[in-house]
Design an enzyme around this catalytic site. Structure first.
Site, PDB file in Angstrom:
ATOM      1  N   ASP A   1      29.592   4.965   5.736  1.00 19.16           N
ATOM      2  CA  ASP A   1      30.686   4.980   4.758  1.00 19.16           C
ATOM      3  C   ASP A   1      31.342   3.598   4.676  1.00 19.16           C
ATOM      4  O   ASP A   1      32.192   3.356   3.813  1.00 19.16           O
ATOM      5  CB  ASP A   1      31.704   6.096   5.047  1.00 19.16           C
ATOM      6  CG  ASP A   1      32.317   6.009   6.434  1.00 19.16           C
ATOM      7  OD1 ASP A   1      31.977   5.080   7.192  1.00 19.16           O
ATOM      8  OD2 ASP A   1      33.152   6.883   6.757  1.00 19.16           O
ATOM      9  N   SER A   2      30.860   2.656   5.524  1.00 19.39           N
ATOM     10  CA  SER A   2      31.259   1.251   5.379  1.00 19.39           C
ATOM     11  C   SER A   2      30.774   0.690   4.055  1.00 19.39           C
ATOM     12  O   SER A   2      31.114  -0.437   3.698  1.00 19.39           O
ATOM     13  CB  SER A   2      30.695   0.424   6.545  1.00 19.39           C
ATOM     14  OG  SER A   2      29.297   0.624   6.660  1.00 19.39           O
TER      15      SER A   2
ATOM     16  N   ASP B   1      26.376   9.092   6.787  1.00 21.88           N
ATOM     17  CA  ASP B   1      27.727   9.442   7.230  1.00 21.88           C
ATOM     18  C   ASP B   1      28.289  10.607   6.426  1.00 21.88           C
ATOM     19  O   ASP B   1      28.188  10.630   5.184  1.00 21.88           O
ATOM     20  CB  ASP B   1      28.670   8.251   7.023  1.00 21.88           C
ATOM     21  CG  ASP B   1      28.844   7.427   8.285  1.00 21.88           C
ATOM     22  OD1 ASP B   1      28.576   7.945   9.390  1.00 21.88           O
ATOM     23  OD2 ASP B   1      29.250   6.260   8.158  1.00 21.88           O
TER      24      ASP B   1
ATOM     25  N   LYS C   1      25.996  11.748  10.526  1.00 23.12           N
ATOM     26  CA  LYS C   1      26.937  11.268  11.555  1.00 23.12           C
ATOM     27  C   LYS C   1      28.345  11.664  11.128  1.00 23.12           C
ATOM     28  O   LYS C   1      28.667  11.603   9.937  1.00 23.12           O
ATOM     29  CB  LYS C   1      26.832   9.751  11.704  1.00 23.12           C
ATOM     30  CG  LYS C   1      27.892   9.132  12.612  1.00 23.12           C
ATOM     31  CD  LYS C   1      27.569   7.707  12.997  1.00 23.12           C
ATOM     32  CE  LYS C   1      27.994   6.660  12.012  1.00 23.12           C
ATOM     33  NZ  LYS C   1      29.438   6.624  11.695  1.00 23.12           N
TER      34      LYS C   1
ATOM     35  N   GLU D   1      32.638  11.377  12.605  1.00 20.81           N
ATOM     36  CA  GLU D   1      33.521  10.688  13.549  1.00 20.81           C
ATOM     37  C   GLU D   1      34.362  11.670  14.360  1.00 20.81           C
ATOM     38  O   GLU D   1      34.712  12.758  13.872  1.00 20.81           O
ATOM     39  CB  GLU D   1      34.441   9.742  12.769  1.00 20.81           C
ATOM     40  CG  GLU D   1      33.675   8.631  12.072  1.00 20.81           C
ATOM     41  CD  GLU D   1      34.581   7.638  11.362  1.00 20.81           C
ATOM     42  OE1 GLU D   1      35.828   7.751  11.459  1.00 20.81           O
ATOM     43  OE2 GLU D   1      34.042   6.741  10.703  1.00 20.81           O
TER      44      GLU D   1
ATOM     45  N   GLU E   1      32.375   2.735  19.178  1.00 20.72           N
ATOM     46  CA  GLU E   1      32.858   1.545  18.465  1.00 20.72           C
ATOM     47  C   GLU E   1      34.127   1.008  19.120  1.00 20.72           C
ATOM     48  O   GLU E   1      35.082   1.764  19.367  1.00 20.72           O
ATOM     49  CB  GLU E   1      33.134   1.911  16.987  1.00 20.72           C
ATOM     50  CG  GLU E   1      33.647   0.730  16.182  1.00 20.72           C
ATOM     51  CD  GLU E   1      33.606   0.948  14.675  1.00 20.72           C
ATOM     52  OE1 GLU E   1      33.059   1.976  14.210  1.00 20.72           O
ATOM     53  OE2 GLU E   1      34.124   0.072  13.961  1.00 20.72           O
TER      54      GLU E   1
END
Ligand code: KIV
Length: 271
Positions: A53-54, A92, A122, A124, A189
């Site tokens: 999602d970056s 993501d 993925k 978070e 991270e």
């Protein structure tokens, strides 16, 4: 009989990652958002590509990942999976697609695999219930702990996590819980290198570090940081391996000048 050494490499599977960890073989993951870049990273032998999602900052000119939608992630996941033959493609789950209910997260994950062509998702934070349900449903799950950018407002900025004894304990517990729930890998991270090394040693699945030191089982970077395409160079832990930004500017300047002077198109390019 063993595998044919002349055979083209097959696509990376989630199980390969744990086998590499057991063999002490570190591996790389890079982000990808479009088909031509994915094709190049695939050709370079990068075994895992993350449709992160970056994409928000790297490609869409936004600040932060909170505004990325599931439709946007699907759009980029489709492009990346079309561009790869060998890499495992992880997509993501965007903010809002799994924070409210586990069912929402399952529906979003099913779309990222079914419509987006991704091979795994993925999410978070300590999304242990979601991980359990997805793995039961046959959807490989990658965790992401430490600095979780979708929680930037709760974290109070993009800062190193796990610096106190209490937060380090919490990260250890979360990593164990995700591994127990069936996550095939965990991104860690922006956590202190010693803590990351300890967590990597404590869980049986690969810990993929970003800003987490050299003791992880694997490393991930945002491809735009790797290629020198991020204005300002990206976070301090990112290393630029090339200055593709300068190459683009130089090519565009030469084209601009050749058009101005009439040097382009020449005879060869006028047919
Ligand atoms: O979205 C992303 O690029 C990521 C990496 C930083 C791991 O989640």
């Amino acid at each position: 009989m063993g595998p044919d050494p002349a055979a083209p490499p097959r696509r990376t599977r989630v199980h390969d990652l744990a086998a590499w960890k057991r063999a002490g073989q570190r591996f790389a993951m890079l982000t990808a958002y479009d088909a031509p870049t994915a094709r190049l990273l695939d050709a370079a032998g990068v075994p895992v590509l993350l449709v992160g999602d970056s994409v928000a900052d790297a490609v869409l000119g936004r600040h932060g990942t909170v505004g990325v939608t599931l439709e946007e992630m699907l759009h980029h996941a489709r492009a990346v999976t079309r561009g790869t033959e060998h890499a495992l493609v992880v997509a993501d789950l965007p903010f809002g697609s799994y924070q409210v209910t586990v069912e929402d997260g399952m529906r979003a994950a099913v779309r990222l695999l079914g419509e987006g062509g991704a091979h795994a998702v993925k999410a978070e934070g300590p999304a242990v219930q979601l991980c359990t349900r997805l793995v039961e449903a046959g959807v490989p799950f990658m965790g992401h702990l430490g600095l979780t950018p979708q929680s930037v407002h709760q974290l109070g900025g993009y800062r190193m996590q796990g610096r106190t004894a209490a937060t380090a304990d919490r990260l250890r517990d979360q990593a164990r819980a995700l591994a127990d729930a069936g996550a095939f890998a965990i991104v860690l991270e922006a956590v202190p290198a010693d803590l990351a090394r300890e967590i990597a040693a404590a869980v049986p699945v690969p810990v993929i570090g970003i800003g987490a030191g050299a003791g992880c089982d694997a490393q991930v970077l945002v491809t735009h940081d790797l290629l020198g395409l991020t204005p300002g160079g990206g976070p301090g832990f990112a290393q630029a391996y090339a200055d593709v930004g300068a190459v683009i500017v130089e090519a565009a300047q030469r084209f601009r000048e050749d058009v101005r002077t009439g040097a382009f198109p020449d005879g060869e390019h006028s047919r």
